[in-house]
Design an enzyme around this catalytic site. Structure first.
Site, PDB file in Angstrom:
ATOM      1  N   GLY A  49      66.389  27.085  17.978  1.00  8.43           N
ATOM      2  CA  GLY A  49      66.282  28.493  17.592  1.00  8.43           C
ATOM      3  C   GLY A  49      65.288  29.218  18.460  1.00  8.43           C
ATOM      4  N   HIS A  75      66.359  61.658  25.362  1.00  7.40           N
ATOM      5  CA  HIS A  75      66.757  60.430  24.658  1.00  7.40           C
ATOM      6  C   HIS A  75      66.895  60.691  23.155  1.00  7.40           C
ATOM      7  CE1 HIS A  75      66.460  57.865  28.137  1.00  7.40           C
ATOM      8  NE2 HIS A  75      65.157  58.087  28.321  1.00  7.40           N
ATOM      9  N   ASP A 110      65.861  53.093  32.545  1.00  6.98           N
ATOM     10  CA  ASP A 110      67.045  53.529  31.804  1.00  6.98           C
ATOM     11  C   ASP A 110      68.317  53.238  32.594  1.00  6.98           C
ATOM     12  OD1 ASP A 110      65.311  54.490  29.861  1.00  6.98           O
ATOM     13  OD2 ASP A 110      65.163  56.455  30.827  1.00  6.98           O
ATOM     14  N   GLY A 129      59.099  31.165  17.422  1.00  2.94           N
ATOM     15  CA  GLY A 129      58.463  31.831  16.295  1.00  2.94           C
ATOM     16  C   GLY A 129      59.247  31.837  15.021  1.00  2.94           C
ATOM     17  N   THR A 130      60.323  31.062  14.913  1.00  2.00           N
ATOM     18  CA  THR A 130      61.138  31.077  13.690  1.00  2.00           C
ATOM     19  C   THR A 130      60.680  30.052  12.667  1.00  2.00           C
ATOM     20  OG1 THR A 130      62.709  29.627  14.833  1.00  2.00           O
ATOM     21  CG2 THR A 130      63.180  31.996  14.833  1.00  2.00           C
ATOM     22  N   GLY A 131      59.680  29.216  12.974  1.00  2.00           N
ATOM     23  CA  GLY A 131      59.125  28.297  11.984  1.00  2.00           C
ATOM     24  C   GLY A 131      59.643  26.883  12.078  1.00  2.00           C
ATOM     25  N   GLU A 175      61.794  62.291  27.251  1.00  2.00           N
ATOM     26  CA  GLU A 175      61.909  61.600  25.968  1.00  2.00           C
ATOM     27  C   GLU A 175      62.683  62.436  24.950  1.00  2.00           C
ATOM     28  OE1 GLU A 175      61.124  58.560  25.788  1.00  2.00           O
ATOM     29  OE2 GLU A 175      60.129  58.521  27.748  1.00  2.00           O
TER      30      GLU A 175
END
Length: 780
Positions: free
Chosen positions: A369, A592, A666, A372-374, A589
């Site tokens: 996985g 966007h 972008d 940081g998912t444990g 900005e």
């Protein structure tokens, strides 16, 4: 005329190859050459017979490439004289004076061909006319030996001496015929400066000084060996004098000592030239460095394999990890993974329960996985639920530059786990040691992986040891490692969904004093794509920010700040931006934001700012309402339109010639999305066909069609965005000026600005923040 023709031939080429010098071993004169190359200690005092030799060895590259000197050419007068002497010698073969004159004339030319002629005439005489008086002539024999030495045929000297002695014994000089007085005188007085004392014994000298003794009684014919020693000594004296390595008085003393029959030892002293210690020192340093290197390598291998003198953590590396016990109740957001690991917990509690019906539990469990998912916490939770020892090791712990060290550590790890069974072995980052093997891998890497495969395959079914490994790249593992019988079960630990994020936020907010207004559900909806580690980091950042502001509790504004800090980066408020550039960033900005609001299929607008964050001058944040599992064609087009909104807004306001390079990221994002739409997802007229970037079999026509489709998607998006912003140009101006004034606006404030509704000005916001900070100080 034969001799004359030979001399004339010498003017063109030297006719005879030279033989290498190999000195006879039993000749006393060769001891001089052996001594000159030896290294003896220098005596403290010099005896009369002591000799100082200078050991000198010169070498130059020019000697390797220099050509040999041209052979000197005798004058016609010399050739005519030698021709006349040859004729007289041939007519009177037993006339010693004529033969000596011819030999001397040939030797004076110093030509190899002349030396060869002297040697040839002497050897022909010994073979065909051994009774010739010339055989008894000491001077003639010396000239013959000198020619042999000059021709570098020193090995033939001993043979010549033996041949002459044999012939003299076979053909003695007749009683009536003796050497002439002149010849005798010449023989006795030749080279008196160096050999008179050597040839004449002291008794002979004493008897010769007595009155009444005749010359014939005192004269002793020198032996062939004596004559050979004279010639060789004279040749050695000339070679030493030419090199300048020995002085004349010292050479005279050495020759006198060699010729004496007293048997006194010769003391030789060596004086080395200046600077001779430099090469010895350099050689010693090189040997010392090489020896030290190999010694240190052997010593390090010894320490690494024996564990001797290792640091403290290394000695307890494969001991069960002590610490807080983790349960399944402490792990949230991965309910499916916890359900699959319940079987492992039951097996560790009672390994024999599953064997009653013939079932077999997996020997290894692989957790995969995103980071940081444990995954590590899940492995600790399994050990905590089962109450068994937990052995932790990282994939990098087994890697070393020394062959065999990694395999030994694998054996030690599994041996320690067997002693504590039932137990759990957890290997984090398994891809560091279990990657796919290839012929280019180092030997130590192959041995480590092979040992891991052997240890896992060697488990008996009754052993209560389970191996749990974690990796972020399961596709990079070797196929032998993930086959059935080793890592039988592969469990995916995905990113948490909205329910999992709510559970994780509640778990981490238990130890944080939060405000009642904070709703974990709202925070979970605004953090899609966050892992458990990200959510923990967000809660921690919010608490730190609240402490810095002297707040009594952590409110929603602190959590919002922490979320923006993770998504957009830290604000660079100290950076000065002139009003012109700040307004241009606001228009960019704002473009966007407007496209995100008015384009169907675009992700909802979350926040827009013209304050520099991270490496960007401004940032527009979008967050989905729910977790996005799949994306449609309309949503991909909307993403491209939002990416093109900033550049189109600059072009509409400032003109095409004033468009800046701020839209580079972008454009890159829009191009990558369009490429994936054409090559991977089939969103083009080319149809649902997958085109691999590394496929070299694509035809040029197909590549051109792919590029044309990408170009059409980008240009169509630009046209749609231009049409939308042109129709909303007034709203774009209002939004840009509001961004310049307030710098950061959320989605609700953006909608108010577009409708023309008033929002709090910047002074009101600052007054509210100052009042919030002043309250805690007054209470304290």
């Amino acid at each position: 005329m034969q001799l004359a023709s030979s001399l004339l031939g010498a003017l063109r080429v030297s006719a005879r190859p030279r033989i290498p010098i190999v000195h006879p071993p039993l000749s006393s004169i060769f001891a001089l050459r052996a001594i000159s190359h030896s290294r003896l200690s220098r005596p403290s005092h010099f005896s009369p017979t002591s000799v100082i030799l200078y050991h000198h060895r010169s070498f130059s590259l020019s000697s390797l490439f220099s050509r040999s000197k041209p052979t000197p050419i005798p004058s016609p007068e010399v050739v005519a004289q030698i021709t006349r002497l040859e004729a007289e010698a041939n007519v009177h073969p037993h006339d010693i004076h004529r033969q000596l004159a011819l030999f001397q004339a040939l030797v004076d030319t110093k030509l190899p061909s002349s030396y060869e002629l002297v040697v040839s005439r002497w050897e022909r005489m010994c073979e065909y006319d051994p009774s010739s008086p010339l055989l008894h002539s000491a001077e003639a024999f010396q000239l013959y030996l000198a020619c042999l030495v000059n021709l570098e045929q020193d090995t033939s000297v001993n043979d010549a001496v033996a041949t002459r002695d044999r012939l003299l014994a076979t053909h003695p000089l007749a009683a009536g015929s003796s050497l002439e007085p002149a010849e005798r005188t010449t023989t006795e007085t030749s080279d008196t400066s160096t050999t008179e004392d050597l040839d004449t014994p002291k008794e002979s000298k004493a008897s010769s000084s007595e009155p009444g003794t005749t010359a014939s009684a005192t004269f002793r014919q020198p032996t062939s060996q004596d004559l050979a020693q004279r010639v060789l000594a004279r040749h050695a004296q000339g070679s030493v004098a030419s090199t300048g390595t020995m002085t004349s008085p010292d050479l005279a003393k050495l020759l006198a000592a060699l010729g004496s029959e007293s048997g006194n030892p010769i003391q030789v002293s060596i004086i080395e030239r200046k600077g001779a210690w430099v090469p010895r020192t350099i050689r010693f340093v090189c040997y010392l460095l090489a020896g030290s290197f190999f010694f240190l390598v052997v010593l390090s291998v010894f320490f690494e394999n024996t564990g001797f003198m290792k640091a403290g953590p290394r000695q307890t590396q494969f001991e069960p990890t002590e610490g807080k016990t983790v349960k399944f109740s402490d792990v949230h957001g991965v309910d499916e993974a916890k359900d699959e690991l319940q079987d492992v917990v039951a097996f560790l509690k009672d390994p024999s329960a599953f064997a009653s019906l013939g079932g077999k539990l997996p020997k290894g469990v692989l957790l995969t996985g995103p980071p940081g998912t444990g995954k590590t916490m899940l492995a600790r939770a399994v050990a905590g639920e089962a109450g068994v020892p937990f052995f932790f090791a990282s994939g990098s712990d087994f890697e070393e530059m020394f062959v065999g060290v990694g395999a030994k550590r694998v054996r030690d790890l599994f041996a320690a786990a067997r002693k504590k069974e039932p137990a759990i072995i957890f290997i984090d980052e398994l891809d560091a040691v279990g990657g796919k093997r290839s012929s280019r891998d180092q030997q130590y890497m192959k041995q480590t992986l092979n040992q891991l495969l052997v240890e896992m395959d060697g488990f008996q079914q009754t052993e209560g040891v389970i191996v749990i490994a974690a990796t972020n790249f399961p596709e990079s593992l070797d196929q032998a490692l993930v086959r059935p019988g080793r890592f039988d079960r592969i469990i995916t630990v995905p990113l948490p969904d909205i329910r999992g994020r709510v559970q994780i936020l509640k778990h981490h907010m238990r130890n944080v004093l939060t405000s009642k207004e904070v709703d974990p559900k709202v925070l979970a909806r605004g953090t899609p794509g966050f892992s458990g580690a990200d959510l923990q980091n967000m809660v921690n950042l919010a608490a730190i920010q609240a402490s810095k502001e002297k707040a009594t509790e952590v409110n929603s504004r602190h959590f919002e700040w922490a979320k923006d800090r993770i998504l957009m980066g830290a604000e660079r408020k100290s950076q000065y931006i002139d009003p012109k550039n700040k307004l241009a960033t606001a228009y960019h900005e704002g473009g966007h934001a407007l496209v995100a609001l008015y384009t169907d299929g675009a992700m909802p607008l979350h926040k827009v700012t013209c304050v520099p964050r991270g490496h960007a001058l401004g940032f527009t944040s979008q967050l989905p309402e729910n977790d996005r599992t799949s994306i449609s064609f309309k949503e991909y087009l909307a993403d491209i339109d939002v990416s093109m909104g900033g550049r189109v807004a600059e072009e509409l306001v400032y003109g095409a010639e004033n468009v800046t390079s701020g839209a580079s990221s972008d454009i890159r994002k829009a191009t990558r999305t369009a490429q994936s739409m054409v090559k991977r997802w089939g969103f083009s007229k080319l149809g649902p066909i997958y085109y691999d970037d590394r496929d070299e079999s694509l035809s040029p026509h197909t590549r051109e069609e792919i590029e044309q489709e990408i170009f059409h998607i980008i240009k169509a998006s630009e046209a749609r965005t231009t049409s939308l912003l042109t129709s909303k140009i007034d709203e774009l101006h209002r939004l840009a000026h509001a961004l310049v004034e307030h710098e950061t606006l959320d989605s609700e404030e953006v909608r108010k600005v577009l409708k023309g509704e008033p929002i709090r000005n910047i002074s009101e916001v600052l007054d509210e923040e100052l009042s919030n900070r002043q309250k805690p100080q007054d209470e304290s």
